[in-house]
Design a protein around this motif. Structure first.
Motif, PDB file in Angstrom:
ATOM      1  N   ILE A  65       0.852  -1.176  -0.019  1.00  0.00           N
ATOM      2  CA  ILE A  65       0.130  -0.096   0.071  1.00  0.00           C
ATOM      3  C   ILE A  65       0.776   1.264   0.141  1.00  0.00           C
ATOM      4  O   ILE A  65       1.532   1.377   1.060  1.00  0.00           O
ATOM      5  CB  ILE A  65      -1.003  -0.140   1.227  1.00  0.00           C
ATOM      6  CG1 ILE A  65      -1.857  -1.391   0.823  1.00  0.00           C
ATOM      7  CG2 ILE A  65      -1.811   1.235   1.294  1.00  0.00           C
ATOM      8  CD1 ILE A  65      -2.760  -1.843   2.368  1.00  0.00           C
ATOM      9  N   GLY A  66       0.971   1.874  -1.134  1.00  0.00           N
ATOM     10  CA  GLY A  66       1.889   3.070  -1.228  1.00  0.00           C
ATOM     11  C   GLY A  66       1.896   3.503  -2.653  1.00  0.00           C
ATOM     12  O   GLY A  66       1.104   3.301  -3.449  1.00  0.00           O
ATOM     13  N   GLY A  67       2.886   4.052  -3.039  1.00  0.00           N
ATOM     14  CA  GLY A  67       3.210   4.342  -4.485  1.00  0.00           C
ATOM     15  C   GLY A  67       4.242   3.214  -5.143  1.00  0.00           C
ATOM     16  O   GLY A  67       4.053   2.080  -4.822  1.00  0.00           O
ATOM     17  N   ASP A  68       4.577   3.489  -6.460  1.00  0.00           N
ATOM     18  CA  ASP A  68       5.361   2.520  -7.118  1.00  0.00           C
ATOM     19  C   ASP A  68       6.664   1.837  -6.341  1.00  0.00           C
ATOM     20  O   ASP A  68       6.899   0.904  -6.555  1.00  0.00           O
ATOM     21  CB  ASP A  68       5.772   3.152  -8.500  1.00  0.00           C
ATOM     22  CG  ASP A  68       4.727   2.888  -9.427  1.00  0.00           C
ATOM     23  OD1 ASP A  68       4.042   1.995  -9.432  1.00  0.00           O
ATOM     24  OD2 ASP A  68       4.418   3.853 -10.268  1.00  0.00           O
ATOM     25  N   GLY A  94       1.392   5.569  -8.953  1.00  0.00           N
ATOM     26  CA  GLY A  94       1.078   3.943  -8.749  1.00  0.00           C
ATOM     27  C   GLY A  94       0.871   3.398 -10.041  1.00  0.00           C
ATOM     28  O   GLY A  94      -0.164   2.616 -10.442  1.00  0.00           O
ATOM     29  N   PHE A  95       2.084   3.397 -10.773  1.00  0.00           N
ATOM     30  CA  PHE A  95       1.810   2.631 -12.135  1.00  0.00           C
ATOM     31  C   PHE A  95       1.722   1.422 -12.084  1.00  0.00           C
ATOM     32  O   PHE A  95       1.107   0.430 -12.975  1.00  0.00           O
ATOM     33  CB  PHE A  95       3.064   3.081 -12.931  1.00  0.00           C
ATOM     34  CG  PHE A  95       3.063   3.010 -14.401  1.00  0.00           C
ATOM     35  CD1 PHE A  95       3.278   2.056 -15.135  1.00  0.00           C
ATOM     36  CD2 PHE A  95       2.292   4.046 -15.062  1.00  0.00           C
ATOM     37  CE1 PHE A  95       3.181   1.619 -16.485  1.00  0.00           C
ATOM     38  CE2 PHE A  95       2.107   3.924 -16.389  1.00  0.00           C
ATOM     39  CZ  PHE A  95       2.417   3.009 -17.251  1.00  0.00           C
ATOM     40  N   LEU A  96       2.500   0.651 -11.037  1.00  0.00           N
ATOM     41  CA  LEU A  96       2.331  -0.818 -10.964  1.00  0.00           C
ATOM     42  C   LEU A  96       1.099  -1.134 -10.320  1.00  0.00           C
ATOM     43  O   LEU A  96       0.974  -2.572 -10.148  1.00  0.00           O
ATOM     44  CB  LEU A  96       3.607  -1.146 -10.016  1.00  0.00           C
ATOM     45  CG  LEU A  96       5.089  -0.890 -11.005  1.00  0.00           C
ATOM     46  CD1 LEU A  96       6.126  -1.191 -10.209  1.00  0.00           C
ATOM     47  CD2 LEU A  96       4.995  -1.747 -12.334  1.00  0.00           C
ATOM     48  N   THR A 174       9.237  -3.373 -17.118  1.00  0.00           N
ATOM     49  CA  THR A 174       8.778  -2.702 -15.953  1.00  0.00           C
ATOM     50  C   THR A 174       9.300  -1.476 -15.778  1.00  0.00           C
ATOM     51  O   THR A 174       8.844  -0.535 -15.162  1.00  0.00           O
ATOM     52  CB  THR A 174       8.751  -3.777 -14.652  1.00  0.00           C
ATOM     53  OG1 THR A 174       8.035  -4.862 -15.023  1.00  0.00           O
ATOM     54  CG2 THR A 174       8.203  -3.095 -13.461  1.00  0.00           C
ATOM     55  N   GLY A 175      10.755  -1.429 -15.913  1.00  0.00           N
ATOM     56  CA  GLY A 175      11.563  -0.371 -15.543  1.00  0.00           C
ATOM     57  C   GLY A 175      11.331   0.661 -16.456  1.00  0.00           C
ATOM     58  O   GLY A 175      12.247   1.845 -16.584  1.00  0.00           O
ATOM     59  N   VAL A 271      -4.005   2.333 -17.930  1.00  0.00           N
ATOM     60  CA  VAL A 271      -3.078   2.820 -16.862  1.00  0.00           C
ATOM     61  C   VAL A 271      -2.352   3.944 -17.720  1.00  0.00           C
ATOM     62  O   VAL A 271      -2.189   5.057 -17.071  1.00  0.00           O
ATOM     63  CB  VAL A 271      -2.132   1.699 -16.160  1.00  0.00           C
ATOM     64  CG1 VAL A 271      -1.250   2.562 -15.140  1.00  0.00           C
ATOM     65  CG2 VAL A 271      -3.344   0.888 -15.679  1.00  0.00           C
ATOM     66  N   LEU A 272      -1.518   3.651 -18.660  1.00  0.00           N
ATOM     67  CA  LEU A 272      -0.763   4.678 -19.554  1.00  0.00           C
ATOM     68  C   LEU A 272      -1.287   5.820 -19.756  1.00  0.00           C
ATOM     69  O   LEU A 272      -0.999   6.927 -19.578  1.00  0.00           O
ATOM     70  CB  LEU A 272      -0.204   4.058 -20.581  1.00  0.00           C
ATOM     71  CG  LEU A 272       0.996   4.724 -21.372  1.00  0.00           C
ATOM     72  CD1 LEU A 272       2.178   4.555 -20.364  1.00  0.00           C
ATOM     73  CD2 LEU A 272       1.252   4.120 -22.719  1.00  0.00           C
TER      74      LEU A 272
END
Ligand code: NAP
Length: 283
Positions: A65-68, A94-96, A174-175, A271-272
């Protein structure tokens, strides 16, 4: 079913989001597990507090629970324990993440078995006898006070070119939305396995990211640098391993994978559009 929950309490909304998630879990029969260090913070909730090692061993999935950044740190434990991750965005991008903090009700779908697993490829760096793996990227850079470096790049043992600059980023799909994007690299659909090579501040007018097939073996070797300066190797922003000049670093696909819990409906391009293109359209 047991869920090991890791909130990043530095994010303003993370505490409230964690409590909301725990309540949903309780309602659908998922046992919430947390590290003992969180007991003070969440003592009033129905949670099983365990040591990190025990909690991870006994759980079926991890909730970050947080950001990327939070998801990335949790993901490193998840990969080591072969557990899938559910990311709940309580941060900026929060892209992931699989869901936003207002969507914790979706956790019920996991209890009902109504989810899928998305696998993301990882890369590794072999430095002598040591191996380091990364979910986002492996970076080789000059240390803080050293001068420009020349890094020779080889692909499957054949010379490719020499990067002159601050360093180089080797990224996974992912990166591609992280450090590699800041270095001018392309966004890569996670369904296209590849290894990206992006120079950092290249001393050149003509420098681009190269996307390699994931089966290629890429070798880096610093051929010239300040002999008194440090060369640093990092993985996902961690480590900072000092690498001697002339040391060969082999970058290749790892046999580890990072698994994300996903639901039908929201794909990579939604998401993008929403998070990176700010919902932009051509109308
Ligand atoms: P950090 O330096 O505190 O934050 C790095 C930023 O990158 C955060 O905004 C984070 O998002 C975002 N991020 C991380 N992984 C991402 C991904 N896969 N897709 C999109 N955004 C992503 O470091 P950290 O939180 O420990 O994360 C380590 C990562 O930072 C490294 O793996 C590297 O990719 C990245 N980094 C980027 C730069 C740059 O862009 N110039 C420089 C160094 C490192 P949240 O805000 O949502 O947490």
């Amino acid at each position: 079913m047991k869920a090991y929950i890791v909130p990043n309490l530095e994010k303003v909304n993370s505490r409230a989001c964690t409590i909301a998630a725990i309540r949903v879990m309780e309602s659908c029969g998922i046992t919430a597990v947390m590290p003992e260090a969180m007991e003070k913070e969440f003592s009033s909730q129905k949670i099983l507090f365990q040591s990190k090692e025990q909690g991870l061993k006994k759980s079926d999935f991890i909730v970050a629970i947080g950001g990327d950044g939070t998801i990335l740190h949790v993901a490193r434990d998840a990969v080591s324990h072969d557990l899938p991750v559910l990311g709940i965005n309580a941060g900026r991008v929060g892209f992931l993440a699989t869901m936003e903090m207002e969507e914790t009700n979706l956790i019920q779908k996991i209890a009902a078995g109504n989810y899928k697993i998305e696998e993301r490829m990882l890369i590794e760096a072999d430095v002598g006898k040591e191996q380091y793996w990364a979910i986002n990227e492996i970076v080789l850079t000059r240390g803080e006070y050293s001068h420009i470096v020349d890094i020779d790049i080889f692909c499957d043992g054949k010379p490719l070119y020499t990067i002159r600059g601050d360093g180089v980023i080797l990224s996974t799909p992912t990166g591609s939305t992280a450090y590699a994007m800041s270095a001018g690299g392309p966004v890569v659909d996670p369904a296209i396995p590849s290894i990206g090579l992006s120079p950092i501040c290249p001393y050149s007018l003509f420098s681009r990211t190269i996307l390699f097939s994931p089966e290629r073996h890429i070798t880096l070797q610093v051929s010239s640098a300040d002999p008194n300066g440090d060369l640093l190797l990092s993985a996902d922003g961690n480590l900072g391993i000092k690498v001697p000049i002339k040391q060969e670093i082999l970058i290749k696909r790892s046999n580890k994978v990072f698994r994300l819990i996903r639901f039908e409906g929201k794909g990579f391009y939604e998401v993008l559009n929403q998070k990176v293109m700010w919902g932009g359209s051509h109308k």
